[in-house]
Scaffold this motif. Structure first.
Motif, PDB file in Angstrom:
ATOM      1  N   THR A 233       0.832  -1.207   0.000  1.00  0.00           N
ATOM      2  CA  THR A 233       0.000   0.000   0.000  1.00  0.00           C
ATOM      3  C   THR A 233       0.866   1.256   0.000  1.00  0.00           C
ATOM      4  O   THR A 233       0.584   2.229  -0.713  1.00  0.00           O
ATOM      5  CB  THR A 233      -0.922   0.010   1.233  1.00  0.00           C
ATOM      6  N   GLN A 234       1.920   1.245   0.798  1.00  0.00           N
ATOM      7  CA  GLN A 234       2.824   2.394   0.844  1.00  0.00           C
ATOM      8  C   GLN A 234       3.507   2.612  -0.495  1.00  0.00           C
ATOM      9  O   GLN A 234       3.686   3.762  -0.931  1.00  0.00           O
ATOM     10  CB  GLN A 234       3.867   2.200   1.947  1.00  0.00           C
ATOM     11  N   MET A 235       3.876   1.529  -1.167  1.00  0.00           N
ATOM     12  CA  MET A 235       4.502   1.655  -2.484  1.00  0.00           C
ATOM     13  C   MET A 235       3.557   2.341  -3.470  1.00  0.00           C
ATOM     14  O   MET A 235       3.960   3.261  -4.200  1.00  0.00           O
ATOM     15  CB  MET A 235       4.898   0.267  -3.009  1.00  0.00           C
ATOM     16  N   ASN A 236       2.309   1.900  -3.479  1.00  0.00           N
ATOM     17  CA  ASN A 236       1.332   2.519  -4.387  1.00  0.00           C
ATOM     18  C   ASN A 236       1.126   3.995  -4.061  1.00  0.00           C
ATOM     19  O   ASN A 236       0.965   4.823  -4.966  1.00  0.00           O
ATOM     20  CB  ASN A 236      -0.003   1.773  -4.303  1.00  0.00           C
ATOM     21  N   ASP A 237       1.131   4.327  -2.786  1.00  0.00           N
ATOM     22  CA  ASP A 237       0.930   5.718  -2.380  1.00  0.00           C
ATOM     23  C   ASP A 237       2.095   6.592  -2.837  1.00  0.00           C
ATOM     24  O   ASP A 237       1.891   7.711  -3.324  1.00  0.00           O
ATOM     25  CB  ASP A 237       0.763   5.790  -0.865  1.00  0.00           C
ATOM     26  N   PHE A 238       3.311   6.106  -2.689  1.00  0.00           N
ATOM     27  CA  PHE A 238       4.474   6.870  -3.132  1.00  0.00           C
ATOM     28  C   PHE A 238       4.478   7.045  -4.653  1.00  0.00           C
ATOM     29  O   PHE A 238       4.837   8.121  -5.159  1.00  0.00           O
ATOM     30  CB  PHE A 238       5.773   6.210  -2.669  1.00  0.00           C
ATOM     31  N   LYS A 239       4.075   6.020  -5.388  1.00  0.00           N
ATOM     32  CA  LYS A 239       4.001   6.128  -6.852  1.00  0.00           C
ATOM     33  C   LYS A 239       2.980   7.189  -7.265  1.00  0.00           C
ATOM     34  O   LYS A 239       3.206   7.959  -8.200  1.00  0.00           O
ATOM     35  CB  LYS A 239       3.635   4.778  -7.459  1.00  0.00           C
ATOM     36  N   ARG A 240       1.860   7.226  -6.527  1.00  0.00           N
ATOM     37  CA  ARG A 240       0.841   8.247  -6.820  1.00  0.00           C
ATOM     38  C   ARG A 240       1.393   9.645  -6.566  1.00  0.00           C
ATOM     39  O   ARG A 240       1.193  10.564  -7.381  1.00  0.00           O
ATOM     40  CB  ARG A 240      -0.395   7.993  -5.957  1.00  0.00           C
ATOM     41  N   GLN A 241       2.088   9.818  -5.458  1.00  0.00           N
ATOM     42  CA  GLN A 241       2.648  11.132  -5.127  1.00  0.00           C
ATOM     43  C   GLN A 241       3.713  11.556  -6.138  1.00  0.00           C
ATOM     44  O   GLN A 241       3.812  12.739  -6.482  1.00  0.00           O
ATOM     45  CB  GLN A 241       3.243  11.098  -3.721  1.00  0.00           C
ATOM     46  N   ILE A 242       4.491  10.599  -6.615  1.00  0.00           N
ATOM     47  CA  ILE A 242       5.509  10.910  -7.619  1.00  0.00           C
ATOM     48  C   ILE A 242       4.859  11.418  -8.896  1.00  0.00           C
ATOM     49  O   ILE A 242       5.278  12.433  -9.475  1.00  0.00           O
ATOM     50  CB  ILE A 242       6.382   9.673  -7.908  1.00  0.00           C
TER      51      ILE A 242
END
Length: 463
Positions: A233-242
Protein backbone atom coordinates in the motif's frame (compact mmCIF):
# COMPACT_ATOMS: atom_id res chain seq x y z
CA UNK A 1 8.77 95.66 -10.89
CA UNK A 2 5.22 94.31 -10.77
CA UNK A 3 6.23 91.27 -12.79
CA UNK A 4 9.20 90.62 -10.51
CA UNK A 5 6.98 90.78 -7.45
CA UNK A 6 4.54 88.32 -9.00
CA UNK A 7 7.36 85.91 -9.83
CA UNK A 8 8.77 86.17 -6.33
CA UNK A 9 5.34 85.53 -4.81
CA UNK A 10 4.84 82.44 -7.00
CA UNK A 11 8.30 81.10 -6.09
CA UNK A 12 7.58 81.62 -2.40
CA UNK A 13 4.25 79.86 -2.74
CA UNK A 14 5.77 76.84 -4.45
CA UNK A 15 8.58 76.51 -1.92
CA UNK A 16 6.18 76.78 1.02
CA UNK A 17 3.67 74.19 -0.14
CA UNK A 18 6.39 71.60 -0.90
CA UNK A 19 4.71 70.27 -4.01
CA UNK A 20 8.04 69.33 -5.64
CA UNK A 21 9.34 67.18 -2.78
CA UNK A 22 10.75 63.77 -3.66
CA UNK A 23 10.03 60.62 -1.69
CA UNK A 24 12.45 59.86 1.13
CA UNK A 25 12.40 56.72 3.27
CA UNK A 26 10.59 57.41 6.57
CA UNK A 27 12.75 57.36 9.70
CA UNK A 28 10.15 55.60 11.85
CA UNK A 29 10.31 52.23 10.10
CA UNK A 30 11.26 49.47 12.57
CA UNK A 31 14.19 47.29 11.44
CA UNK A 32 15.63 46.32 14.82
CA UNK A 33 15.82 42.70 15.90
CA UNK A 34 14.36 41.37 12.65
CA UNK A 35 16.23 38.06 12.79
CA UNK A 36 16.38 35.95 15.93
CA UNK A 37 19.37 33.82 16.72
CA UNK A 38 18.77 30.30 15.45
CA UNK A 39 20.74 28.61 18.26
CA UNK A 40 20.51 30.75 21.38
CA UNK A 41 17.44 30.37 23.59
CA UNK A 42 17.41 34.09 24.39
CA UNK A 43 16.22 36.80 22.01
CA UNK A 44 19.64 37.88 20.81
CA UNK A 45 20.20 38.91 17.23
CA UNK A 46 21.88 36.71 14.69
CA UNK A 47 25.46 37.49 13.72
CA UNK A 48 25.56 40.91 12.10
CA UNK A 49 27.68 40.04 9.08
CA UNK A 50 27.66 42.19 5.97
CA UNK A 51 27.49 39.31 3.47
CA UNK A 52 24.28 37.47 2.74
CA UNK A 53 23.50 33.98 1.46
CA UNK A 54 20.68 35.60 -0.52
CA UNK A 55 23.16 37.57 -2.64
CA UNK A 56 24.45 34.41 -4.33
CA UNK A 57 23.29 33.73 -7.93
CA UNK A 58 20.88 30.81 -8.04
CA UNK A 59 23.32 28.72 -10.08
CA UNK A 60 25.75 28.90 -7.15
CA UNK A 61 23.12 27.45 -4.82
CA UNK A 62 21.47 24.83 -7.05
CA UNK A 63 24.24 22.92 -8.79
CA UNK A 64 22.45 19.72 -9.86
CA UNK A 65 22.66 19.75 -13.72
CA UNK A 66 19.15 18.33 -14.09
CA UNK A 67 17.72 20.93 -11.72
CA UNK A 68 19.58 23.74 -13.51
CA UNK A 69 17.95 22.72 -16.82
CA UNK A 70 14.52 22.67 -15.21
CA UNK A 71 14.98 26.14 -13.68
CA UNK A 72 16.20 27.55 -16.99
CA UNK A 73 13.14 26.11 -18.74
CA UNK A 74 10.85 27.50 -16.04
CA UNK A 75 12.35 31.00 -16.34
CA UNK A 76 11.76 30.87 -20.09
CA UNK A 77 8.25 29.38 -20.17
CA UNK A 78 6.47 29.90 -16.83
CA UNK A 79 3.13 31.63 -17.51
CA UNK A 80 3.08 33.70 -14.30
CA UNK A 81 6.57 35.02 -14.97
CA UNK A 82 5.67 35.90 -18.56
CA UNK A 83 2.58 37.80 -17.37
CA UNK A 84 4.67 39.68 -14.81
CA UNK A 85 7.03 40.77 -17.59
CA UNK A 86 4.07 41.97 -19.67
CA UNK A 87 2.78 43.99 -16.71
CA UNK A 88 6.16 45.72 -16.47
CA UNK A 89 5.99 46.55 -20.18
CA UNK A 90 2.52 48.07 -19.71
CA UNK A 91 3.75 50.36 -16.94
CA UNK A 92 6.79 51.31 -19.02
CA UNK A 93 4.37 52.48 -21.71
CA UNK A 94 2.36 54.40 -19.09
CA UNK A 95 5.54 56.08 -17.85
CA UNK A 96 6.40 57.20 -21.39
CA UNK A 97 2.93 58.74 -21.65
CA UNK A 98 3.42 60.49 -18.29
CA UNK A 99 6.72 61.98 -19.51
CA UNK A 100 5.11 63.20 -22.74
CA UNK A 101 2.50 65.08 -20.68
CA UNK A 102 5.07 67.89 -20.31
CA UNK A 103 5.00 68.49 -24.09
CA UNK A 104 2.42 70.56 -25.96
CA UNK A 105 -0.68 68.91 -27.39
CA UNK A 106 -0.88 69.47 -31.16
CA UNK A 107 -3.99 68.94 -33.29
CA UNK A 108 -4.40 69.16 -37.05
CA UNK A 109 -7.47 68.99 -39.27
CA UNK A 110 -8.77 69.93 -42.71
CA UNK A 111 -11.99 71.37 -44.15
CA UNK A 112 -13.06 72.36 -47.63
CA UNK A 113 -16.18 73.36 -49.58
CA UNK A 114 -17.55 74.56 -52.89
CA UNK A 115 -20.00 77.39 -53.73
CA UNK A 116 -20.61 80.55 -55.70
CA UNK A 117 -20.37 84.17 -54.67
CA UNK A 118 -22.16 86.91 -56.58
CA UNK A 119 -20.62 90.36 -56.46
CA UNK A 120 -20.20 93.14 -58.96
CA UNK A 121 -16.74 91.79 -59.64
CA UNK A 122 -17.52 88.09 -60.04
CA UNK A 123 -19.60 85.95 -62.28
CA UNK A 124 -22.34 84.23 -60.19
CA UNK A 125 -22.11 81.17 -62.40
CA UNK A 126 -18.47 80.55 -61.42
CA UNK A 127 -17.95 77.98 -58.68
CA UNK A 128 -15.31 78.80 -56.11
CA UNK A 129 -13.44 76.40 -53.80
CA UNK A 130 -12.73 77.23 -50.17
CA UNK A 131 -10.32 75.34 -47.93
CA UNK A 132 -8.95 75.65 -44.41
CA UNK A 133 -6.05 73.76 -42.83
CA UNK A 134 -6.31 74.46 -39.10
CA UNK A 135 -3.60 73.54 -36.59
CA UNK A 136 -3.50 74.22 -32.86
CA UNK A 137 -1.08 73.59 -29.98
CA UNK A 138 -1.68 73.93 -26.25
CA UNK A 139 0.65 73.55 -23.29
CA UNK A 140 -0.25 73.13 -19.65
CA UNK A 141 2.27 74.95 -17.44
CA UNK A 142 3.06 72.68 -14.50
CA UNK A 143 3.75 75.42 -11.95
CA UNK A 144 2.32 73.45 -9.04
CA UNK A 145 3.74 69.99 -9.81
CA UNK A 146 0.54 68.21 -10.84
CA UNK A 147 2.05 66.55 -13.90
CA UNK A 148 5.41 66.04 -12.16
CA UNK A 149 3.90 64.23 -9.18
CA UNK A 150 1.81 62.02 -11.47
CA UNK A 151 4.95 61.10 -13.42
CA UNK A 152 6.85 60.29 -10.22
CA UNK A 153 3.95 58.19 -8.95
CA UNK A 154 3.99 56.19 -12.19
CA UNK A 155 7.78 55.76 -11.87
CA UNK A 156 7.37 54.31 -8.39
CA UNK A 157 4.64 51.95 -9.57
CA UNK A 158 6.88 50.80 -12.42
CA UNK A 159 9.70 50.05 -9.97
CA UNK A 160 7.20 48.22 -7.79
CA UNK A 161 6.08 46.00 -10.66
CA UNK A 162 9.69 45.29 -11.56
CA UNK A 163 10.08 44.12 -7.97
CA UNK A 164 6.94 42.03 -8.41
CA UNK A 165 8.50 40.48 -11.50
CA UNK A 166 11.61 39.59 -9.48
CA UNK A 167 9.44 38.18 -6.68
CA UNK A 168 7.60 35.95 -9.16
CA UNK A 169 10.95 34.88 -10.58
CA UNK A 170 12.18 33.91 -7.11
CA UNK A 171 8.94 31.99 -6.50
CA UNK A 172 9.37 30.09 -9.76
CA UNK A 173 12.95 29.12 -8.88
CA UNK A 174 12.08 28.05 -5.34
CA UNK A 175 8.95 26.21 -6.54
CA UNK A 176 10.92 24.22 -9.11
CA UNK A 177 13.67 23.43 -6.61
CA UNK A 178 11.23 22.29 -3.92
CA UNK A 179 9.28 20.12 -6.38
CA UNK A 180 12.51 18.60 -7.64
CA UNK A 181 13.70 17.78 -4.14
CA UNK A 182 10.26 16.36 -3.33
CA UNK A 183 10.66 13.95 -6.23
CA UNK A 184 14.08 12.88 -4.96
CA UNK A 185 12.62 12.29 -1.49
CA UNK A 186 9.74 10.24 -2.87
CA UNK A 187 12.12 8.21 -5.07
CA UNK A 188 14.23 7.35 -2.05
CA UNK A 189 11.22 6.51 0.11
CA UNK A 190 9.82 4.29 -2.64
CA UNK A 191 13.19 2.53 -2.85
CA UNK A 192 13.21 1.93 0.92
CA UNK A 193 9.64 0.64 1.00
CA UNK A 194 10.29 -1.60 -2.02
CA UNK A 195 13.26 -3.18 -0.25
CA UNK A 196 11.24 -3.54 2.95
CA UNK A 197 8.38 -5.07 0.97
CA UNK A 198 10.71 -7.74 -0.37
CA UNK A 199 11.97 -8.38 3.16
CA UNK A 200 8.40 -8.63 4.46
CA UNK A 201 7.50 -11.05 1.69
CA UNK A 202 10.45 -13.29 2.54
CA UNK A 203 9.45 -13.23 6.20
CA UNK A 204 5.85 -14.08 5.31
CA UNK A 205 6.97 -17.01 3.12
CA UNK A 206 9.21 -18.27 5.91
CA UNK A 207 6.31 -18.06 8.35
CA UNK A 208 4.09 -20.02 5.95
CA UNK A 209 6.69 -22.77 5.83
CA UNK A 210 6.95 -22.83 9.62
CA UNK A 211 3.15 -23.05 9.84
CA UNK A 212 3.04 -25.99 7.41
CA UNK A 213 5.56 -27.78 9.58
CA UNK A 214 3.37 -27.19 12.59
CA UNK A 215 5.86 -24.94 14.32
CA UNK A 216 3.77 -21.76 14.26
CA UNK A 217 0.23 -20.59 14.72
CA UNK A 218 -1.91 -19.21 11.91
CA UNK A 219 -2.19 -15.82 13.62
CA UNK A 220 1.55 -15.23 13.17
CA UNK A 221 1.27 -15.98 9.46
CA UNK A 222 -1.66 -13.57 9.19
CA UNK A 223 0.35 -10.84 10.87
CA UNK A 224 3.24 -11.39 8.45
CA UNK A 225 0.90 -11.22 5.46
CA UNK A 226 -0.68 -8.01 6.77
CA UNK A 227 2.77 -6.44 7.18
CA UNK A 228 3.63 -7.33 3.58
CA UNK A 229 0.34 -5.89 2.26
CA UNK A 230 0.98 -2.69 4.24
CA UNK A 231 4.27 -2.15 2.41
CA UNK A 232 2.49 -2.72 -0.91
CA UNK A 233 0.00 0.00 0.00
CA UNK A 234 2.82 2.39 0.84
CA UNK A 235 4.50 1.66 -2.48
CA UNK A 236 1.33 2.52 -4.39
CA UNK A 237 0.93 5.72 -2.38
CA UNK A 238 4.47 6.87 -3.13
CA UNK A 239 4.00 6.13 -6.85
CA UNK A 240 0.84 8.25 -6.82
CA UNK A 241 2.65 11.13 -5.13
CA UNK A 242 5.51 10.91 -7.62
CA UNK A 243 3.12 11.18 -10.54
CA UNK A 244 1.28 14.15 -9.00
CA UNK A 245 4.56 15.96 -8.22
CA UNK A 246 5.84 15.41 -11.76
CA UNK A 247 2.63 16.93 -13.13
CA UNK A 248 2.92 19.95 -10.81
CA UNK A 249 6.57 20.50 -11.76
CA UNK A 250 5.74 20.18 -15.46
CA UNK A 251 3.18 22.97 -15.07
CA UNK A 252 5.79 25.19 -13.39
CA UNK A 253 8.18 24.81 -16.33
CA UNK A 254 5.46 25.33 -18.94
CA UNK A 255 5.00 21.84 -20.37
CA UNK A 256 2.43 19.04 -20.33
CA UNK A 257 2.66 16.55 -17.48
CA UNK A 258 5.42 14.04 -18.11
CA UNK A 259 8.26 12.17 -16.47
CA UNK A 260 10.93 14.47 -15.02
CA UNK A 261 14.61 13.49 -15.48
CA UNK A 262 16.42 13.69 -12.16
CA UNK A 263 19.34 12.45 -10.07
CA UNK A 264 19.17 11.03 -6.53
CA UNK A 265 18.84 12.45 -3.06
CA UNK A 266 22.32 11.28 -2.10
CA UNK A 267 23.92 13.24 -4.96
CA UNK A 268 22.67 16.61 -3.75
CA UNK A 269 25.08 19.15 -2.33
CA UNK A 270 23.66 22.31 -0.80
CA UNK A 271 25.32 24.98 1.38
CA UNK A 272 25.32 24.22 5.10
CA UNK A 273 26.71 27.51 6.43
CA UNK A 274 24.73 30.69 5.92
CA UNK A 275 25.42 34.39 6.29
CA UNK A 276 22.15 36.24 6.77
CA UNK A 277 23.53 39.79 6.61
CA UNK A 278 22.29 42.74 8.63
CA UNK A 279 18.55 43.04 9.10
CA UNK A 280 18.26 46.30 7.21
CA UNK A 281 19.56 44.56 4.06
CA UNK A 282 16.13 42.99 3.69
CA UNK A 283 14.86 46.45 2.76
CA UNK A 284 16.64 46.25 -0.59
CA UNK A 285 17.23 42.51 -1.09
CA UNK A 286 13.66 41.27 -0.78
CA UNK A 287 11.73 42.22 -3.94
CA UNK A 288 8.38 42.02 -2.13
CA UNK A 289 9.63 44.34 0.63
CA UNK A 290 11.03 46.79 -1.91
CA UNK A 291 7.76 46.55 -3.85
CA UNK A 292 5.87 47.54 -0.69
CA UNK A 293 8.15 50.56 -0.30
CA UNK A 294 7.63 51.58 -3.93
CA UNK A 295 3.88 51.45 -3.30
CA UNK A 296 4.49 53.75 -0.34
CA UNK A 297 6.48 56.11 -2.57
CA UNK A 298 3.70 56.10 -5.17
CA UNK A 299 1.17 56.99 -2.47
CA UNK A 300 3.45 59.82 -1.32
CA UNK A 301 3.38 61.33 -4.81
CA UNK A 302 -0.37 60.73 -5.05
CA UNK A 303 -0.71 62.98 -1.99
CA UNK A 304 1.39 65.60 -3.82
CA UNK A 305 -0.92 65.29 -6.82
CA UNK A 306 -4.01 65.73 -4.64
CA UNK A 307 -2.49 68.88 -3.10
CA UNK A 308 -1.61 70.36 -6.47
CA UNK A 309 -5.25 70.15 -7.56
CA UNK A 310 -6.08 73.01 -5.15
CA UNK A 311 -3.95 75.40 -7.24
CA UNK A 312 -4.68 77.07 -10.60
CA UNK A 313 -4.38 75.24 -13.88
CA UNK A 314 -2.58 77.43 -16.44
CA UNK A 315 -2.76 76.64 -20.15
CA UNK A 316 -1.30 78.60 -23.05
CA UNK A 317 -1.51 77.85 -26.74
CA UNK A 318 -1.51 78.97 -30.32
CA UNK A 319 -4.00 78.43 -33.10
CA UNK A 320 -3.31 78.80 -36.80
CA UNK A 321 -4.95 78.06 -40.11
CA UNK A 322 -3.83 78.17 -43.70
CA UNK A 323 -6.85 79.30 -45.74
CA UNK A 324 -7.83 80.96 -48.97
CA UNK A 325 -10.46 83.13 -47.18
CA UNK A 326 -13.62 81.51 -48.60
CA UNK A 327 -12.10 81.02 -51.98
CA UNK A 328 -12.06 84.58 -53.25
CA UNK A 329 -8.38 85.14 -52.82
CA UNK A 330 -5.51 82.96 -53.95
CA UNK A 331 -2.97 81.99 -53.00
CA UNK A 332 -3.88 81.14 -49.39
CA UNK A 333 -2.54 82.84 -46.30
CA UNK A 334 -1.89 82.07 -42.58
CA UNK A 335 -4.19 83.27 -39.80
CA UNK A 336 -2.58 83.05 -36.34
CA UNK A 337 -3.86 83.66 -32.81
CA UNK A 338 -2.55 83.16 -29.28
CA UNK A 339 -4.64 82.21 -26.26
CA UNK A 340 -4.22 81.47 -22.57
CA UNK A 341 -6.42 80.32 -19.70
CA UNK A 342 -6.18 80.14 -15.94
CA UNK A 343 -8.61 77.93 -14.05
CA UNK A 344 -8.78 78.18 -10.25
CA UNK A 345 -10.94 75.62 -8.44
CA UNK A 346 -13.15 77.36 -5.85
CA UNK A 347 -15.91 74.96 -4.92
CA UNK A 348 -15.88 71.34 -6.11
CA UNK A 349 -18.49 69.93 -3.73
CA UNK A 350 -15.76 68.80 -1.33
CA UNK A 351 -14.19 66.47 -3.91
CA UNK A 352 -10.70 67.98 -3.68
CA UNK A 353 -10.63 67.88 0.13
CA UNK A 354 -11.92 64.31 0.15
CA UNK A 355 -9.37 63.25 -2.47
CA UNK A 356 -6.52 64.69 -0.39
CA UNK A 357 -7.77 63.00 2.76
CA UNK A 358 -8.14 59.64 0.99
CA UNK A 359 -4.62 59.99 -0.48
CA UNK A 360 -3.17 60.60 2.98
CA UNK A 361 -5.01 57.59 4.43
CA UNK A 362 -3.80 55.42 1.56
CA UNK A 363 -0.26 56.57 2.34
CA UNK A 364 -0.69 55.44 5.95
CA UNK A 365 -2.02 52.07 4.76
CA UNK A 366 0.96 51.68 2.44
CA UNK A 367 3.35 52.44 5.31
CA UNK A 368 1.67 49.79 7.50
CA UNK A 369 1.89 47.26 4.67
CA UNK A 370 5.58 48.06 4.17
CA UNK A 371 6.34 47.71 7.87
CA UNK A 372 4.48 44.41 8.00
CA UNK A 373 6.35 43.15 4.93
CA UNK A 374 9.65 43.89 6.70
CA UNK A 375 8.59 42.03 9.86
CA UNK A 376 7.26 39.11 7.82
CA UNK A 377 10.55 38.87 5.94
CA UNK A 378 12.44 38.76 9.25
CA UNK A 379 10.14 36.01 10.51
CA UNK A 380 10.68 33.94 7.37
CA UNK A 381 14.46 34.16 7.74
CA UNK A 382 14.30 33.26 11.43
CA UNK A 383 11.96 30.31 10.80
CA UNK A 384 14.09 28.96 7.96
CA UNK A 385 17.23 29.09 10.10
CA UNK A 386 15.71 27.38 13.11
CA UNK A 387 13.96 24.78 10.94
CA UNK A 388 17.18 23.92 9.14
CA UNK A 389 19.07 23.47 12.40
CA UNK A 390 16.26 21.39 13.86
CA UNK A 391 15.95 19.00 10.90
CA UNK A 392 19.73 18.74 10.62
CA UNK A 393 19.91 17.62 14.27
CA UNK A 394 17.00 15.20 13.76
CA UNK A 395 18.64 13.70 10.67
CA UNK A 396 21.81 12.95 12.61
CA UNK A 397 19.80 11.36 15.43
CA UNK A 398 17.80 9.27 12.94
CA UNK A 399 21.05 8.05 11.39
CA UNK A 400 22.15 6.77 14.80
CA UNK A 401 18.71 5.24 15.36
CA UNK A 402 18.88 3.41 12.01
CA UNK A 403 22.20 1.84 13.00
CA UNK A 404 20.72 0.61 16.27
CA UNK A 405 17.52 -0.69 14.65
CA UNK A 406 19.42 -2.44 11.85
CA UNK A 407 21.43 -4.36 14.44
CA UNK A 408 18.22 -4.99 16.38
CA UNK A 409 16.54 -6.59 13.33
CA UNK A 410 19.55 -8.83 12.71
CA UNK A 411 19.72 -9.95 16.35
CA UNK A 412 15.96 -10.49 16.60
CA UNK A 413 15.93 -12.69 13.51
CA UNK A 414 18.87 -14.69 14.84
CA UNK A 415 17.05 -15.20 18.14
CA UNK A 416 13.87 -16.15 16.33
CA UNK A 417 15.65 -18.87 14.37
CA UNK A 418 16.96 -20.29 17.63
CA UNK A 419 13.51 -19.95 19.25
CA UNK A 420 14.78 -17.16 21.48
CA UNK A 421 12.19 -14.60 20.36
CA UNK A 422 8.71 -14.49 18.86
CA UNK A 423 7.73 -13.39 15.38
CA UNK A 424 6.02 -10.36 16.86
CA UNK A 425 9.41 -9.06 17.96
CA UNK A 426 10.81 -9.57 14.45
CA UNK A 427 7.84 -7.75 12.90
CA UNK A 428 8.11 -4.88 15.38
CA UNK A 429 11.83 -4.48 14.76
CA UNK A 430 11.37 -4.40 10.98
CA UNK A 431 8.54 -1.86 11.23
CA UNK A 432 10.61 0.41 13.46
CA UNK A 433 13.53 0.23 11.04
CA UNK A 434 11.28 1.07 8.08
CA UNK A 435 9.81 4.09 9.87
CA UNK A 436 13.25 5.31 10.93
CA UNK A 437 14.56 5.15 7.36
CA UNK A 438 11.53 6.98 5.99
CA UNK A 439 11.81 9.63 8.70
CA UNK A 440 15.51 10.12 7.94
CA UNK A 441 14.71 10.76 4.29
CA UNK A 442 11.96 13.21 5.27
CA UNK A 443 14.31 15.10 7.60
CA UNK A 444 16.92 15.35 4.84
CA UNK A 445 14.29 16.69 2.48
CA UNK A 446 13.13 19.30 5.00
CA UNK A 447 16.73 20.39 5.43
CA UNK A 448 17.00 20.97 1.69
CA UNK A 449 13.61 22.67 1.59
CA UNK A 450 14.63 25.12 4.30
CA UNK A 451 17.83 25.93 2.43
CA UNK A 452 15.57 26.97 -0.45
CA UNK A 453 13.28 28.87 1.93
CA UNK A 454 16.20 30.71 3.54
CA UNK A 455 17.67 31.62 0.16
CA UNK A 456 14.32 33.04 -0.97
CA UNK A 457 13.66 34.76 2.37
CA UNK A 458 17.00 36.59 2.11
CA UNK A 459 16.05 37.92 -1.31
CA UNK A 460 17.80 35.31 -3.44
CA UNK A 461 16.47 33.87 -6.67
CA UNK A 462 15.62 37.21 -8.22
CA UNK A 463 19.09 37.59 -9.69
Amino acid sequence: MKKLMICAAVSLLMSSCGLYNKYERPDNVDTKGLIRDAVSDVDTLAVQDTASFGNLPWRSVFTDPQLVKLIEQGLAKNANLQNAALTVQMYEAMLKAAKLAFLPAIQFGTSSGMGSISTIYTDPSVTTKAYTLPISASWTIDLFGNILSQKRSTQMKLLGYKDYQMAVRAQVISGIANSYYTLLMLDRQLEIVTAMSQMSKETWEMMQLQYQLGRMRSTSVQSAEAAYLSTQTQMNDFKRQIRATENALSLLIGQAGQQIPRSTLEEQSLPSEFAVGVGVALLKNRPDVHNAEMNLAACFHDVQTARSQFYPNITIGVQGAFTNSNGTFNPGKWLLSLFGSLTQPIFARGALIANLKVSKLQYEQAFNNWQNAILSAGNEVSNALVNYNSYDANSKLEAQRIEVLTKNVEDTKALYKSSGSSYLEVLTAETQLLNARLTKVTDDFYKMQNVVSLYTALGGGGK
